[in-house]
Design an enzyme around this catalytic site. Structure first.
Site, short mmCIF file in Angstrom:
data_model
loop_
_atom_site.label_atom_id
_atom_site.label_comp_id
_atom_site.label_asym_id
_atom_site.label_seq_id
_atom_site.Cartn_x
_atom_site.Cartn_y
_atom_site.Cartn_z
CB SER A 143 -0.87 0.00 1.26
OG SER A 143 -1.41 1.29 1.49
CE1 TYR A 156 -3.58 -2.31 5.34
CE2 TYR A 156 -3.62 0.05 4.88
CZ TYR A 156 -3.72 -1.26 4.45
OH TYR A 156 -3.97 -1.54 3.12
P1 NAP Z 1 -11.35 -6.56 0.11
O1 NAP Z 1 -12.28 -6.50 -1.04
O2 NAP Z 1 -11.88 -6.39 1.50
O3 NAP Z 1 -10.53 -7.93 -0.01
C1 NAP Z 1 -9.82 -8.50 1.06
C2 NAP Z 1 -9.61 -9.97 0.74
O4 NAP Z 1 -8.83 -10.56 1.81
C3 NAP Z 1 -10.93 -10.71 0.66
O5 NAP Z 1 -10.90 -11.61 -0.41
C4 NAP Z 1 -10.98 -11.47 1.98
O6 NAP Z 1 -11.68 -12.69 1.79
C5 NAP Z 1 -9.50 -11.73 2.23
N1 NAP Z 1 -9.27 -11.96 3.64
C6 NAP Z 1 -9.51 -11.12 4.67
N2 NAP Z 1 -9.23 -11.71 5.84
C7 NAP Z 1 -8.82 -12.98 5.53
C8 NAP Z 1 -8.42 -14.09 6.29
N3 NAP Z 1 -8.37 -14.05 7.64
N4 NAP Z 1 -8.05 -15.23 5.65
C9 NAP Z 1 -8.11 -15.30 4.30
N5 NAP Z 1 -8.47 -14.27 3.51
C10 NAP Z 1 -8.84 -13.13 4.13
O7 NAP Z 1 -10.21 -5.44 -0.02
P2 NAP Z 1 -9.10 -5.17 -1.16
O8 NAP Z 1 -9.01 -3.71 -1.29
O9 NAP Z 1 -9.35 -6.00 -2.36
O10 NAP Z 1 -7.80 -5.67 -0.39
C11 NAP Z 1 -6.81 -6.49 -0.99
C12 NAP Z 1 -5.43 -6.02 -0.56
O11 NAP Z 1 -5.21 -4.71 -1.07
C13 NAP Z 1 -5.22 -5.92 0.95
O12 NAP Z 1 -3.97 -6.48 1.27
C14 NAP Z 1 -5.22 -4.43 1.22
O13 NAP Z 1 -4.43 -4.09 2.33
C15 NAP Z 1 -4.60 -3.91 -0.08
N6 NAP Z 1 -4.86 -2.51 -0.36
C16 NAP Z 1 -6.13 -2.05 -0.53
C17 NAP Z 1 -6.33 -0.70 -0.79
C18 NAP Z 1 -7.71 -0.14 -0.95
O14 NAP Z 1 -7.86 1.11 -0.87
N7 NAP Z 1 -8.72 -0.94 -1.21
C19 NAP Z 1 -5.24 0.18 -0.86
C20 NAP Z 1 -3.97 -0.32 -0.69
C21 NAP Z 1 -3.77 -1.68 -0.45
P3 NAP Z 1 -12.64 -13.40 2.88
O15 NAP Z 1 -13.35 -12.29 3.62
O16 NAP Z 1 -13.54 -14.23 2.03
O17 NAP Z 1 -11.72 -14.20 3.73
#
Ligand code: NAP
Length: 268
Positions: A143, A156
């Protein structure tokens, strides 16, 4: 449909929604078979069915809670034994927006388990096979808070700084063994992440929020261009290069036999 190219198998964590689901889509369309990992099996199955129908690729699902040692061990076992795996996408993660005084330390520890411990163990599981086969790629979804920890919750930010440093170190250790590493540093991206983190995305200025599809497509373009660090928003890569060069320029003076004169320490 693209069934002729075969790039091996990609294991994508956090594939049940958001960024991970889009990686799964793009990777299947570009010639990868897939292993999709997350807790919500129903969402993984639905995505697997759609991608198999659309692309003809083999798409397996592996329901696992990456904070649970037994579940994590099952994913590690697949990475250690399935020699068709050519790509690991360490994407699963959770965020937080509340500062220390408003956060529960047990929640922070859980965040460290998924954002730090899980990708570390998965990298350790997959790398020996990659080295033995002389090729493989690891994508770590970090991130922008890796370099701007003041923006959101500090744990985070720290967890994502860890992923950036791990990626830089893995590149340093493994590039000459045929292994590609990429750290992706997205800014605010339109996914469920923000609801889970505690700040609805509607509260953010629209000018800083990127659609998830565009973010993933830019990150994959960065991978194809050979970038170690990809910041999808950053207009001029020269700015990152200058930042990284300033870091590297500190190298020769970070460890010396005497303290710096400004501390006034006389020899003892
Ligand atoms: P998201 O839609 O909430 O996706 C998060 C994913 O992680 C879901 O598939 C969730 O699946 C999985 N997950 C969460 N807890 C878990 C666990 N205990 N075991 C296995 N899987 C788990 O959010 P996203 O934005 O796509 O996030 C993906 C990555 O991008 C993350 O690492 C986040 O830090 C990073 N990121 C996001 C942003 C943003 O603004 N969205 C910015 C920078 C970085 P289940 O709930 O089905 O387990």
């Amino acid at each position: 449909m693209n069934t002729r190219i075969h790039k091996g198998t990609a294991l994508v964590t956090g594939a049940s929604s958001g960024i991970g689901a889009i990686y799964a889509d793009r990777l299947a369309r570009s010639g990868y078979d897939l292993i999709l990992v997350a807790r919500r099996a129903d969402k993984l199955h639905a995505l697997a069915r759609r991608l198999t129908d659309d692309t003809g690729r083999s798409v397996e699902t592996l329901a696992a809670d990456l904070t649970q040692p037994a579940d994590l061990a099952r994913v590690e076992a697949v990475l250690k034994t399935d020699a068709s795996i050519t790509l690991l996408v360490n994407n699963a993660g959770i965020g937080a927006t509340a500062p220390l005084l408003q956060s529960d330390v047990a929640d922070m520890e859980r965040m460290i388990a998924i954002n730090v411990s899980a990708p570390t163990r998965l990298a350790y599981a997959v790398v020996p096979g990659f080295v033995a086969r002389g090729s493989g790629t690891i994508i770590n979804i970090a991130s922008i808070v890796a370099v701007a920890p003041e923006l959101l919750n500090g744990v985070y930010g720290g967890s994502k700084a860890f992923l950036l440093a791990l990626s830089q170190s893995l590149h340093h250790e493994l590039a000459d063994k045929g292994i590609r590493v990429q750290a992706v540093l997205p800014g605010a991206t339109a996914t469920d992440f923000w609801d889970v983190a505690g700040t609805p995305i509607a509260h953010l200025p629209t000018g800083i929020v990127m659609p998830a599809q565009a973010m993933v497509d830019a990150a994959l373009a960065g991978l194809a261009q050979g970038e170690l660090v990809t910041i999808p928003s950053l207009p001029d890569i020269a700015d990152w290069n200058a930042f990284d060069q300033a870091r590297k320029a500190l190298g020769p003076v970070l460890s010396l036999s005497v303290p710096a004169p400004r501390y006034g320490v006389t020899e003892s």
